[in-house]
Design a protein around this motif. Sequence first.
Motif, PDB file in Angstrom:
ATOM      1  N   ILE A  35     -10.786  -3.652  11.487  1.00  0.00           N
ATOM      2  CA  ILE A  35      -9.612  -3.487  10.632  1.00  0.00           C
ATOM      3  C   ILE A  35      -9.327  -1.997  10.515  1.00  0.00           C
ATOM      4  CG2 ILE A  35      -8.599  -3.880   8.363  1.00  0.00           C
ATOM      5  CD1 ILE A  35     -10.530  -6.238   8.024  1.00  0.00           C
ATOM      6  N   VAL A  36      -8.158  -1.587  10.985  1.00  0.00           N
ATOM      7  CA  VAL A  36      -7.745  -0.185  10.920  1.00  0.00           C
ATOM      8  C   VAL A  36      -6.517  -0.103  10.017  1.00  0.00           C
ATOM      9  CG1 VAL A  36      -6.878   1.785  12.234  1.00  0.00           C
ATOM     10  CG2 VAL A  36      -8.621   0.285  13.234  1.00  0.00           C
ATOM     11  N   VAL A  37      -6.630   0.681   8.933  1.00  0.00           N
ATOM     12  CA  VAL A  37      -5.503   0.901   8.030  1.00  0.00           C
ATOM     13  C   VAL A  37      -4.934   2.279   8.342  1.00  0.00           C
ATOM     14  CG1 VAL A  37      -4.776   1.163   5.632  1.00  0.00           C
ATOM     15  CG2 VAL A  37      -6.501  -0.561   6.240  1.00  0.00           C
ATOM     16  N   THR A  38      -3.675   2.310   8.741  1.00  0.00           N
ATOM     17  CA  THR A  38      -2.992   3.564   9.051  1.00  0.00           C
ATOM     18  C   THR A  38      -2.437   4.195   7.780  1.00  0.00           C
ATOM     19  OG1 THR A  38      -2.351   2.560  11.147  1.00  0.00           O
ATOM     20  CG2 THR A  38      -1.278   4.613  10.556  1.00  0.00           C
ATOM     21  N   THR A  39      -1.765   3.388   6.965  1.00  0.00           N
ATOM     22  CA  THR A  39      -1.269   3.820   5.666  1.00  0.00           C
ATOM     23  C   THR A  39      -1.434   2.680   4.673  1.00  0.00           C
ATOM     24  OG1 THR A  39       1.003   3.114   6.125  1.00  0.00           O
ATOM     25  CG2 THR A  39       0.466   5.394   6.629  1.00  0.00           C
ATOM     26  N   PRO A  40      -1.729   2.981   3.416  1.00  0.00           N
ATOM     27  CA  PRO A  40      -1.924   4.300   2.843  1.00  0.00           C
ATOM     28  C   PRO A  40      -3.258   4.897   3.289  1.00  0.00           C
ATOM     29  CG  PRO A  40      -2.427   2.632   1.207  1.00  0.00           C
ATOM     30  CD  PRO A  40      -1.929   1.912   2.430  1.00  0.00           C
ATOM     31  N   VAL A  52       5.247   2.451  -0.765  1.00  0.00           N
ATOM     32  CA  VAL A  52       3.919   2.481  -0.158  1.00  0.00           C
ATOM     33  C   VAL A  52       3.974   1.553   1.059  1.00  0.00           C
ATOM     34  CG1 VAL A  52       1.465   1.995  -0.475  1.00  0.00           C
ATOM     35  CG2 VAL A  52       2.826   2.894  -2.392  1.00  0.00           C
ATOM     36  N   TYR A  53       3.875   2.148   2.220  1.00  0.00           N
ATOM     37  CA  TYR A  53       3.859   1.352   3.450  1.00  0.00           C
ATOM     38  C   TYR A  53       2.420   0.945   3.736  1.00  0.00           C
ATOM     39  CZ  TYR A  53       8.635   2.880   4.001  1.00  0.00           C
ATOM     40  OH  TYR A  53       9.972   3.102   3.787  1.00  0.00           O
ATOM     41  N   VAL A  98       7.045  -1.046  -3.510  1.00  0.00           N
ATOM     42  CA  VAL A  98       7.623   0.076  -4.242  1.00  0.00           C
ATOM     43  C   VAL A  98       6.777   0.300  -5.496  1.00  0.00           C
ATOM     44  CG1 VAL A  98       9.648   0.968  -5.445  1.00  0.00           C
ATOM     45  CG2 VAL A  98       9.922  -0.372  -3.344  1.00  0.00           C
ATOM     46  N   ASN A  99       6.280   1.525  -5.652  1.00  0.00           N
ATOM     47  CA  ASN A  99       5.403   1.890  -6.767  1.00  0.00           C
ATOM     48  C   ASN A  99       6.202   1.961  -8.062  1.00  0.00           C
ATOM     49  OD1 ASN A  99       3.496   2.915  -8.483  1.00  0.00           O
ATOM     50  ND2 ASN A  99       3.434   4.939  -7.546  1.00  0.00           N
ATOM     51  N   MET A 100       5.954   1.026  -8.958  1.00  0.00           N
ATOM     52  CA  MET A 100       6.613   1.027 -10.263  1.00  0.00           C
ATOM     53  C   MET A 100       5.607   1.305 -11.382  1.00  0.00           C
ATOM     54  SD  MET A 100       9.574   0.679  -9.190  1.00  0.00           S
ATOM     55  CE  MET A 100      10.705   0.358 -10.495  1.00  0.00           C
ATOM     56  N   VAL A 101       4.465   1.889 -11.031  1.00  0.00           N
ATOM     57  CA  VAL A 101       3.454   2.253 -12.021  1.00  0.00           C
ATOM     58  C   VAL A 101       3.878   3.587 -12.622  1.00  0.00           C
ATOM     59  CG1 VAL A 101       1.013   2.783 -12.384  1.00  0.00           C
ATOM     60  CG2 VAL A 101       1.668   1.029 -10.719  1.00  0.00           C
ATOM     61  N   ASN A 102       4.107   3.615 -13.939  1.00  0.00           N
ATOM     62  CA  ASN A 102       4.651   4.810 -14.566  1.00  0.00           C
ATOM     63  C   ASN A 102       3.618   5.676 -15.293  1.00  0.00           C
ATOM     64  OD1 ASN A 102       4.161   3.177 -16.728  1.00  0.00           O
ATOM     65  ND2 ASN A 102       6.287   2.977 -17.377  1.00  0.00           N
ATOM     66  N   LYS A 103       2.350   5.484 -14.994  1.00  0.00           N
ATOM     67  CA  LYS A 103       1.296   6.331 -15.554  1.00  0.00           C
ATOM     68  C   LYS A 103       0.278   6.632 -14.456  1.00  0.00           C
ATOM     69  CE  LYS A 103      -1.495   2.476 -17.141  1.00  0.00           C
ATOM     70  NZ  LYS A 103      -2.284   1.901 -18.183  1.00  0.00           N
TER      71      LYS A 103
END
Length: 132
Positions: A35-40, A52-53, A98-103
Amino acid sequence: MKNYISITIFIAIMAGLLSCQKKEEVPLQPDEVKIVVTTPQEGQIYKWGDTVYIQGNISYTGQLHGYIARIIDEQGAILYEGEGHTHGSNLPVNEQWVNMVNKASQLRLELTTVIDHNENKKTVNVAFSSQP
């Protein structure tokens, strides 16, 4: 004429028996799954509203049965879950969130591949963070 029918039936039965031979089972080798993760990337920082792709590739000498990609926060809540139910020995991963974490938060990508229909799996984790 009787001989012709008898020979035809005999050939059909033999062809059926020979075609029903049990396939050789390949022993399960989860350590061979790559398993190879390129991003993140490990330690990468995303801001609120960033996309976040989730990209990478999963490969194995045998046939895989799909993957599950999750983004999980530090409390264990699943913020995103996507899956690919694709059969093959080479599975491309291409998801986005889409990052909707606001902290400020520590997040992790959990990428799991399903190796077979008996639910054998292999998982990798990539830690990254969100900043407001």
